[in-house]
Design a protein around this motif. Structure first.
Motif, mmCIF file in Angstrom:
data_model
loop_
_atom_site.group_PDB
_atom_site.id
_atom_site.type_symbol
_atom_site.label_atom_id
_atom_site.label_comp_id
_atom_site.label_asym_id
_atom_site.label_seq_id
_atom_site.Cartn_x
_atom_site.Cartn_y
_atom_site.Cartn_z
ATOM 1 N N VAL A 83 -2.296 5.712 5.598
ATOM 2 C CA VAL A 83 -3.122 4.451 5.056
ATOM 3 C C VAL A 83 -4.031 3.718 5.949
ATOM 4 N N ASP A 122 0.790 -1.271 -0.116
ATOM 5 C CA ASP A 122 0.241 -0.045 0.144
ATOM 6 C C ASP A 122 0.878 1.182 -0.124
ATOM 7 N N ASP A 123 1.960 1.006 0.190
ATOM 8 C CA ASP A 123 3.061 2.407 0.420
ATOM 9 C C ASP A 123 4.462 1.676 0.450
ATOM 10 N N HIS A 137 -1.178 -0.337 -10.072
ATOM 11 C CA HIS A 137 -2.590 -0.688 -9.423
ATOM 12 C C HIS A 137 -3.587 -1.047 -10.248
ATOM 13 N N VAL A 161 -6.242 7.643 -3.562
ATOM 14 C CA VAL A 161 -6.010 6.471 -3.052
ATOM 15 C C VAL A 161 -4.537 6.602 -1.959
ATOM 16 N N GLN A 162 -3.767 7.527 -2.341
ATOM 17 C CA GLN A 162 -2.394 7.428 -1.625
ATOM 18 C C GLN A 162 -2.656 8.432 -0.482
ATOM 19 N N THR A 187 -5.410 -0.823 -1.018
ATOM 20 C CA THR A 187 -5.039 0.200 -2.259
ATOM 21 C C THR A 187 -6.040 -0.117 -3.458
#
Length: 232
Positions: A116, A97-98, A199, A184-185, A159
């Protein structure tokens, strides 16, 4: 609500440093120095988020992420000394996710963790919201964070779910890559175009939306849009 974070790294000093900063912000921290121990703790303690170093002594962090993603959508923040764009893209393909590159600021890492988790809570808030699209072909349950295609359940990372939910918020609307990565982020991400493309590729694969795509359409020169309308 207090969140539990699992910190997976083979360097005790780094684990202690990250733990200290996370605990200052009220997190409960669990530690693991190997990939196998991390898998045991994920199954036993079900953390809210995992900070995963890729350079582990037993199992590569990439393999740990792959095994976790087989049956869990727990958010993963990857920690690595590899700074090349291709390495970041590979991490995202594995379901991260990161992605944070060493050396890093502990305060920035905590901010990434909070971002997140915040996205996860916002996306899961509210009452029952089950929406169907394309005559029932695609179903999205916002409360349970579940997705189905043609009646079959599809497991997405957090995500990927957030990306699909963003597209589904306004079917047919063309979203730029910058708009999507911001949703999303939640922050300005270097190399965002490659990030969102990865993604989308993962999402299409899991939805069975192979070329020529019907669910997630590419808008040349802009970004992407959901290609099916919401059912009445």
């Amino acid at each position: 609500m207090t969140s539990t974070v699992l910190v997976v790294d083979d360097e005790p000093k780094l684990r202690r440093l990250v733990k200290e900063y996370l605990e200052r912000d009220g997190f409960i921290v669990v530690e693991a120095g190997t990939g196998r121990r991390a898998l045991e703790l994920i199954a036993a303690s079900r953390p809210d988020l995992v900070i995963l170093d890729l350079g582990l002594p037993d199992l590569p962090g990439e393999e740990v992420a792959h095994l976790v993603r087989k049956d869990s959508d727990v958010p993963i923040v990857m920690l690595t000394a590899k700074a090349a764009e291709n390495d970041r893209v590979m991490g995202l393909r594995l379901g991260a996710d990161d992605y944070v590159v060493k050396p890093f600021s502990p305060r920035e890492l905590v901010a990434r963790v909070e971002a997140v988790l915040r996205r996860t809570r916002v996306a899961g808030a509210g009452g029952p919201q089950v929406a169907s699209y394309g005559g029932g072909r695609l179903a999205i349950d916002a409360e349970r964070r579940e997705v189905g295609v043609d009646g079959d359940p599809v497991m997405l990372t957090r995500t990927e779910f957030d990306l699909l939910a963003a597209l589904a918020a306004r079917p047919g609307r063309a979203w730029s890559r910058l708009e999507l990565i911001s949703r999303v982020q939640g922050y300005d991400f270097e190399g965002y175009e490659r990030t969102i493309d990865v993604h989308v590729k993962n999402l299409r694969r899991k939805l069975g939306d192979m070329p020529p795509s019907e669910l997630i359409l590419t808008v040349p020169g802009v970004g992407y849009k959901l290609g099916v309308e919401r059912d009445a």
